[in-house]
Design an enzyme around this catalytic site. Sequence first.
Site, PDB file in Angstrom:
ATOM      1  N   ASN A 158       0.864  -1.182   0.000  1.00  0.00           N
ATOM      2  CA  ASN A 158       0.000   0.000   0.000  1.00  0.00           C
ATOM      3  C   ASN A 158       0.894   1.224   0.000  1.00  0.00           C
ATOM      4  O   ASN A 158       1.390   1.663   1.039  1.00  0.00           O
ATOM      5  CB  ASN A 158      -0.905  -0.011   1.231  1.00  0.00           C
ATOM      6  CG  ASN A 158      -1.877  -1.162   1.181  1.00  0.00           C
ATOM      7  OD1 ASN A 158      -2.854  -1.120   0.425  1.00  0.00           O
ATOM      8  ND2 ASN A 158      -1.590  -2.215   1.930  1.00  0.00           N
ATOM      9  N   GLU A 159       1.107   1.733  -1.191  1.00  0.00           N
ATOM     10  CA  GLU A 159       2.026   2.853  -1.369  1.00  0.00           C
ATOM     11  C   GLU A 159       1.350   4.168  -0.975  1.00  0.00           C
ATOM     12  O   GLU A 159       0.119   4.201  -0.816  1.00  0.00           O
ATOM     13  CB  GLU A 159       2.474   2.910  -2.840  1.00  0.00           C
ATOM     14  CG  GLU A 159       3.216   1.671  -3.327  1.00  0.00           C
ATOM     15  CD  GLU A 159       4.630   1.549  -2.755  1.00  0.00           C
ATOM     16  OE1 GLU A 159       4.962   2.230  -1.761  1.00  0.00           O
ATOM     17  OE2 GLU A 159       5.408   0.753  -3.302  1.00  0.00           O
TER      18      GLU A 159
END
Length: 628
Positions: A158-159
Amino acid sequence: MSERILSFEKLHTVIYPSSKDGAQYIASAIADLIRKRQGEKKKAVLGLATGSSPTDVYKELVKMHKEEGLSFHNVVTFNLDEYFPMKPESVQSYVRFMKENLFDHVDINWSNVNIPDGTIDVAEVQSYCQSYEQLIEEAGGIDIQLLGIGRSGHIGFNEPGSNDRTLTRLVTLERITRLDASQAFGGEQNVPRRAITMGVNTIMKSKLVFLMAWGNGKAEIIKQMLEGPVTDSVPASFLQNHPNTKVIVDQPAAEKLTRFNEPWLVQSCVWDDHLVKKAVVWLCRQTKKPILKLTDKDYNEYGLNELITERGPAYLINIHVFNMLQHTITGWPGGKPHADDSQRPERAEPASKRVIVFSPHPDDDVISMGATFMRLVDQGHDVHVAYQVSGNIAVADDEALRFAEFAKDYMGEEAADTFKEIEQFIHEKEEGDMDMPELRKIKAIIRRGEAKAASRYCGVKPQNVHFLDLPFYETGRVQKSPLSDADVNIIVDLIREVKPHQIYAAGDLADPHGTHRVCLDAIFAALEILKNETYMQDCWVWLYRGAWHEWDISEIEMAVPVSPEELLKKRFAIFKHQSQKDGVVFQGSDSREFWQRAEDRNRDTACQYDQLGMAEYEAMEAFVRWKF
Ligand code: F6R
C-alpha cells in the site's frame, strides 16, 4: 529494551538492542498464540510478510518447531502481497520466499497457506482479490499480522496515496520500492511494476499487528509513522488508529525518534559532554548560527533552559563545545609524531603505526576513507588493507565477457572452450540464475585487479594487500550465508599477524542483513576473541561509514581535512574501480556515481564544520572511535 515513557510516539513502541532480540519477542508471541489455540482445538490465523524484516522471526519459528516441537498443524496463513505478474517458482516470488524461509521447514498443511497469486489473468484479478478478502473472513479474521515498512511508508504494497478503506487489490509500485527491490531482481528495470496486496483496511481488521523495522535505513520513516500525523502519504501511519499495534524496532531504526534525537524536548536529561555537544549542534542548525554566536536567549527559546541552568551561561557552553569540535580535527590520522597529543584524536606514539584498513567490498576503502588512507601511507605508517569479500556479484555480465575475451585472445586455443561456455551461459542466462563458477571467478578477478590498482595508487606495498574472500559472501546470490567461525577466523589470523595499532572498519549499521553489517560483525567477533592479547591493549578501532551515510557531526571523534588536490586524488583512486563506474549492477536509490557521492558527502561534512564556526576546508572524512 525500553518501553515508551516520555516520547512523541503515538503507538506502543518497543526498542530492542538488536533485530534478533526483537524477532525473538515476536516469534514467542506467535508461538504462544499457536499453542493457546491448539489447547482450544482452534486455528491460529497469521498474516505474513516477506522481505528482509521478518526473516529472523521465521528463523526463530523454525527453530522452535525443530527444537521444541512447536507444530503448525492448526496454523492458517495469509500473505500480504505478491508481485504481479510473478511465477511462483521464480527466485523473487514471495511463494518461493515463504517456502525457503518458513513453510518448507515446518509441518504446516499446504492447503492452509494463502499467498496472492501472481499468475492469474488481469481480467480476473478483481474477483480474485474479493475472494482473498472472503477467505480471510471465513478463517475468522487475522489474529496476528506481521508487517515490515517500506521506505515509502508502505505496509504490504500500500504505497503513499492508499487510504484506510482500501482492500486487497492490484496496485502500482512506487519508484523507491522498486529501487529497494532492484538488488533481488538484478536491476530496477527487471522489478515488476505491479503487485497484488492486501489493503490498509484489510490490515486494520487484524486483531494484533506487529510492525518491525531494523537498521537506520528505516529510522526516518519510523519517525514519520510514529510521530507524524495520520496521512495517506505515509500509509503505515493509519496504524495509529489501530487499537492493538506494537511497533518493534532495533536501536538503529529508533535513532531518529525525538526521545533519542532531541531528548531535551521530552524529558529532563543528564547533561554529559556528548549530549551537550549534540544539543549545541542541533541548536546551531535551528538558529542557523555558528556556535560562538549562540546566546542564552537562543538556548531558552529552543527548550534548552535546563542545559543553561546546569552548564550555562551560553558563553561557557559555547566555548566548551567549540573546543571539543576543534579537537576532533586533525591532518594526522595516525597521530602527530612527537607532538603534544593531549587534545588530539590519536596518540603521537608510536610515531610509525601498523594499520589495517578493513574494506567490506573492494572499493569501500577508497570511497569512504581514500584521503585518510593516502595520508596514513604518506605519513610513514605501515598500512595494510584487507578486502573482506570478493564483490563478484556486482560485476555486470558484459564486463566479465570483455575480460574473458581478453584472456581468450591472449591465451588462444587454451582458453577458447571456457570462453565459449561463458559466452553461451550469459546468452542463455535467465533473470535470477546463479552465475556459473568460471564466470564468478572472472568477476572476482576483475574486482581484485581494480582493488590492487587502487591500493597501488594509494601507495600501499603489494605484500600489505590482503584479499580475505570471506566465505559467507560466496553464495553467488544476493542472499548471503550467515556469518560463521570460518569468516571470523580469517580476520583473527590477519590481526594476529599484523598486530595493528589502528584498525579502520566500515561502521555501517544501515542494513542488518547487508554485507557491510556482516563484515563489521565479523570484525567485532574477531576483536572479542583477541581482546586479551597484549598488542590489542594498544590497538584503537576507528569506524568510517560506508557509501551511503555519514556520521552526525555530534558523533564524529576524528575529522580529517581533505584539500582540493587530495580530493581529486581520491577521485582517481575510486576511478580504478572501473566495473563500478558509469552505471552499476546495484545502483540503489541514489543515481550518483560513487565518486560523486563520496565527494558530496565529504564536502558536506566540511561545510557543516564551517557553519558551526570552524575553519573552512574543501572536504573532510569522518571517524568514530569504537571502544572495547
Ligand atoms: C512484504 C511487504 C513489504 C515489506 C516492506 C519492507 O511482504 O509487504 O511491505 O514489508 O517493503 O521490506 P524489507 O523488510 O525488505 O525492508
